[in-house]
Each structure stands twice: as structure tokens, then as C-alpha cells.
Design a protein around this motif. Structure first.
Motif, PDB file in Angstrom:
ATOM      1  N   LEU A   5      -6.488 107.466  93.172  1.00  8.11           N
ATOM      2  CA  LEU A   5      -5.757 106.420  92.473  1.00  8.11           C
ATOM      3  C   LEU A   5      -5.378 105.326  93.468  1.00  8.11           C
ATOM      4  O   LEU A   5      -4.917 105.608  94.573  1.00  8.11           O
ATOM      5  N   THR A   6      -5.572 104.102  93.072  1.00 14.67           N
ATOM      6  CA  THR A   6      -5.144 102.990  93.905  1.00 14.67           C
ATOM      7  C   THR A   6      -3.639 102.797  93.734  1.00 14.67           C
ATOM      8  O   THR A   6      -3.027 103.343  92.812  1.00 14.67           O
ATOM      9  N   ASP A   7      -3.047 102.006  94.629  1.00 18.44           N
ATOM     10  CA  ASP A   7      -1.626 101.681  94.482  1.00 18.44           C
ATOM     11  C   ASP A   7      -1.362 101.026  93.141  1.00 18.44           C
ATOM     12  O   ASP A   7      -0.351 101.290  92.497  1.00 18.44           O
ATOM     13  N   CYS A   8      -2.295 100.187  92.705  1.00 23.13           N
ATOM     14  CA  CYS A   8      -2.149  99.519  91.405  1.00 23.13           C
ATOM     15  C   CYS A   8      -2.144 100.545  90.271  1.00 23.13           C
ATOM     16  O   CYS A   8      -1.337 100.452  89.357  1.00 23.13           O
ATOM     17  N   ASP A   9      -3.035 101.547  90.353  1.00 22.22           N
ATOM     18  CA  ASP A   9      -3.065 102.614  89.346  1.00 22.22           C
ATOM     19  C   ASP A   9      -1.748 103.385  89.341  1.00 22.22           C
ATOM     20  O   ASP A   9      -1.199 103.688  88.277  1.00 22.22           O
ATOM     21  N   GLU A  10      -1.261 103.704  90.543  1.00 20.21           N
ATOM     22  CA  GLU A  10      -0.015 104.456  90.638  1.00 20.21           C
ATOM     23  C   GLU A  10       1.157 103.663  90.067  1.00 20.21           C
ATOM     24  O   GLU A  10       2.032 104.229  89.408  1.00 20.21           O
ATOM     25  N   MET A  11       1.173 102.369  90.304  1.00 16.80           N
ATOM     26  CA  MET A  11       2.252 101.539  89.755  1.00 16.80           C
ATOM     27  C   MET A  11       2.175 101.517  88.227  1.00 16.80           C
ATOM     28  O   MET A  11       3.205 101.555  87.554  1.00 16.80           O
ATOM     29  N   LEU A  12       0.970 101.474  87.672  1.00 17.54           N
ATOM     30  CA  LEU A  12       0.805 101.492  86.215  1.00 17.54           C
ATOM     31  C   LEU A  12       1.278 102.833  85.649  1.00 17.54           C
ATOM     32  O   LEU A  12       1.958 102.872  84.614  1.00 17.54           O
ATOM     33  N   VAL A  13       0.931 103.921  86.323  1.00 15.50           N
ATOM     34  CA  VAL A  13       1.401 105.245  85.894  1.00 15.50           C
ATOM     35  C   VAL A  13       2.922 105.291  85.952  1.00 15.50           C
ATOM     36  O   VAL A  13       3.580 105.749  85.006  1.00 15.50           O
ATOM     37  N   SER A  14       3.503 104.784  87.037  1.00 19.41           N
ATOM     38  CA  SER A  14       4.957 104.777  87.182  1.00 19.41           C
ATOM     39  C   SER A  14       5.619 103.976  86.061  1.00 19.41           C
ATOM     40  O   SER A  14       6.605 104.424  85.472  1.00 19.41           O
ATOM     41  N   LYS A  15       5.094 102.803  85.780  1.00 21.56           N
ATOM     42  CA  LYS A  15       5.676 101.961  84.725  1.00 21.56           C
ATOM     43  C   LYS A  15       5.543 102.619  83.347  1.00 21.56           C
ATOM     44  O   LYS A  15       6.446 102.531  82.514  1.00 21.56           O
ATOM     45  N   THR A  16       4.424 103.302  83.116  1.00 27.46           N
ATOM     46  CA  THR A  16       4.223 104.001  81.844  1.00 27.46           C
ATOM     47  C   THR A  16       5.221 105.145  81.710  1.00 27.46           C
ATOM     48  O   THR A  16       5.846 105.326  80.653  1.00 27.46           O
ATOM     49  N   LEU A  17       5.380 105.916  82.775  1.00 22.03           N
ATOM     50  CA  LEU A  17       6.361 106.991  82.755  1.00 22.03           C
ATOM     51  C   LEU A  17       7.771 106.442  82.549  1.00 22.03           C
ATOM     52  O   LEU A  17       8.579 107.027  81.815  1.00 22.03           O
ATOM     53  N   PHE A  18       8.072 105.318  83.204  1.00 22.54           N
ATOM     54  CA  PHE A  18       9.383 104.685  83.058  1.00 22.54           C
ATOM     55  C   PHE A  18       9.657 104.365  81.586  1.00 22.54           C
ATOM     56  O   PHE A  18      10.725 104.678  81.053  1.00 22.54           O
ATOM     57  N   GLN A  19       8.677 103.766  80.911  1.00 22.63           N
ATOM     58  CA  GLN A  19       8.856 103.417  79.495  1.00 22.63           C
ATOM     59  C   GLN A  19       9.003 104.663  78.631  1.00 22.63           C
ATOM     60  O   GLN A  19       9.791 104.678  77.686  1.00 22.63           O
ATOM     61  N   LEU A  20       8.253 105.718  78.959  1.00 21.06           N
ATOM     62  CA  LEU A  20       8.386 106.976  78.234  1.00 21.06           C
ATOM     63  C   LEU A  20       9.787 107.551  78.427  1.00 21.06           C
ATOM     64  O   LEU A  20      10.410 108.030  77.471  1.00 21.06           O
ATOM     65  N   GLY A  21      10.302 107.474  79.659  1.00 26.45           N
ATOM     66  CA  GLY A  21      11.665 107.929  79.926  1.00 26.45           C
ATOM     67  C   GLY A  21      12.689 107.136  79.121  1.00 26.45           C
ATOM     68  O   GLY A  21      13.637 107.702  78.577  1.00 26.45           O
ATOM     69  N   SER A  40       8.510 109.454  87.472  1.00 24.37           N
ATOM     70  CA  SER A  40       8.196 108.032  87.662  1.00 24.37           C
ATOM     71  C   SER A  40       8.593 107.581  89.059  1.00 24.37           C
ATOM     72  O   SER A  40       7.851 106.855  89.731  1.00 24.37           O
ATOM     73  N   LEU A  41       9.750 108.035  89.513  1.00 29.14           N
ATOM     74  CA  LEU A  41      10.237 107.685  90.844  1.00 29.14           C
ATOM     75  C   LEU A  41       9.306 108.234  91.927  1.00 29.14           C
ATOM     76  O   LEU A  41       8.976 107.539  92.882  1.00 29.14           O
ATOM     77  N   MET A  45       7.345 105.942  94.520  1.00 24.69           N
ATOM     78  CA  MET A  45       7.561 106.062  95.951  1.00 24.69           C
ATOM     79  C   MET A  45       6.259 106.337  96.714  1.00 24.69           C
ATOM     80  O   MET A  45       6.173 106.047  97.898  1.00 24.69           O
ATOM     81  N   SER A  46       5.255 106.882  96.028  1.00 24.91           N
ATOM     82  CA  SER A  46       3.997 107.190  96.713  1.00 24.91           C
ATOM     83  C   SER A  46       3.121 105.957  96.895  1.00 24.91           C
ATOM     84  O   SER A  46       2.207 105.965  97.712  1.00 24.91           O
ATOM     85  N   ALA A  47       3.403 104.902  96.149  1.00 20.20           N
ATOM     86  CA  ALA A  47       2.618 103.667  96.263  1.00 20.20           C
ATOM     87  C   ALA A  47       3.095 102.855  97.464  1.00 20.20           C
ATOM     88  O   ALA A  47       4.236 102.975  97.899  1.00 20.20           O
ATOM     89  N   THR A  48       2.211 102.043  97.982  1.00 18.85           N
ATOM     90  CA  THR A  48       2.573 101.155  99.092  1.00 18.85           C
ATOM     91  C   THR A  48       3.495 100.074  98.558  1.00 18.85           C
ATOM     92  O   THR A  48       3.227  99.475  97.524  1.00 18.85           O
TER      93      THR A  48
END
Length: 137
Positions: A5-21, A40-41, A45-48
Motif C-alpha cells: 500500500l502506498t502512503d496515499c492508499d493508507e491515508m484513504l484507508v484511514s479516512k474511510t475508517l474515520f468516517q466509519l467510526g 484509523s489512528l 500513523m504508519s503513513a509518511t
């Protein structure tokens, strides 16, 4: 997180999880929301970051809010301290984001029945607001 996963992918996953939360929190599923925000956190945190942790602070704000809703006030207060550290590093102490965080700290102390500590936090928020308005004029 996942390999490949790229940093961009990880940020998208994080944002999706955030909205689900957020959705779980809105449905009063606080424990589920907390689990999702923590995940989500971790992804966030794993992304650059290039030194920018403001998105992390936003997730932490939601986590602190859920802790308050669950009555875990000490955990909420510790999380608000983490948020203050991030916002202060990014903006300095005199910033609206810190004032809002001190308001939340005051509300938490109020919920705990600690009026004196709540008052101190509210006063700190007011000082920051006045200072920031003075600096902007």
C-alpha cells in the motif's frame, strides 16, 4: 499495515475508517467506534507525514470524545494532552485549535465534577482566544 500500500492508499484507508467510526459514534455504538478510531489512528500513523500530524490530532479528538461518552475521563484527558502537543508543535500555543482543546478539557473536568479544574481549563481557552485575536489585529 499491509505491504504494497502506498502512503496515499493508507491515508484513504484511514479516512474511510474515520468516517466509519463517526457513523458508529452517531449510532451510539461507542465501543465499536473507539475500536475503529484506534485502527484509523494506527493506519494514519504508519503513513509518511513529513512532520504534519494534524490528521492524527483529528482522529485523537474523536477518540477523546468517545472516551468521554464512555465515562473514561482519565483516558480522554490524556488524549487531549496528546492533541495539545500536536497542535502546539504545528501552530504554537496561541491558536484556536488549542483553545478548542482546552474547552474540551474543561468540559471533561466538568463532567467529572471538578469545577475548579474545569474553570482553569476554560480560563486557559479564553486567554488563548484573546491572545490570538490580539495577534491578528
Amino acid at each position: 499495515v499491509r505491504k504494497g500500500l502506498t502512503d496515499c492508499d493508507e491515508m484513504l484507508v484511514s479516512k474511510t475508517l474515520f468516517q466509519l467510526g463517526c457513523a458508529c459514534q452517531a449510532m451510539d455504538q461507542h465501543e465499536e467506534a473507539l475500536k475503529i478510531f484506534v485502527l484509523s489512528l494506527k493506519v494514519e500513523m504508519s503513513a509518511t507525514h513529513d512532520g504534519n500530524y494534524l490528521d492524527t490530532a483529528v482522529v485523537l479528538q474523536k477518540i477523546a470524545g468517545v472516551y468521554n461518552e464512555l465515562g473514561c475521563f482519565d483516558k480522554a484527558l490524556a488524549t487531549y494532552q496528546e492533541i495539545l502537543t500536536i497542535f502546539t508543535a504545528a501552530h504554537g500555543i496561541v491558536h484556536e485549535a488549542n483553545a478548542e482543546t482546552f474547552l474540551e478539557i474543561g468540559n471533561t473536568f466538568h463532567q467529572m465534577g471538578l469545577a475548579s479544574k474545569a474553570k482553569n481549563a476554560f480560563c486557559e481557552a479564553a486567554k488563548i482566544i484573546v491572545c490570538s485575536r490580539t495577534q491578528n489585529n
